[in-house]
Design a protein around this motif. Structure first.
Motif: not given
Length: 83
Positions: A4-10, A80-83
């Motif tokens: 899976a790829c997840v993008l977290f933009d901004h 980021f680590n919490c996500i």
């Protein structure tokens, strides 16, 4: 195997919005300072012609009215680590 790829933009901008929701109303540039040089790490989505890695001086010339926020890299890494 599934991938899976997840993008977290901004993400840095979104962390700053969580701290101060009023920033959503303004063009915003987030920068970090290394030694004597300041570079852009993120912007609000409405800021055009400014990209991460660009010198802050050039970014300011392209977007004169943007709010400037010094980066809190630890907070962005934590988010980021919490996500």
């Amino acid at each position: 195997m599934r991938v899976a790829c997840v993008l977290f933009d901004h993400l840095p901008f979104k962390v700053e919005i969580a701290r101060n929701p009023r920033l959503a109303r303004y063009p915003t540039i987030i920068f970090k300072q290394s030694n004597s040089q300041c570079t852009v790490i993120d912007t609000s989505p409405d800021v055009k012609n400014v990209i991460p890695g660009m010198p802050l001086k050039e970014a300011r010339a392209r977007c004169k009215y943007a709010m400037l926020i010094e980066a809190d890299m630890a907070a962005y890494e934590n988010a980021f680590n919490c996500i």
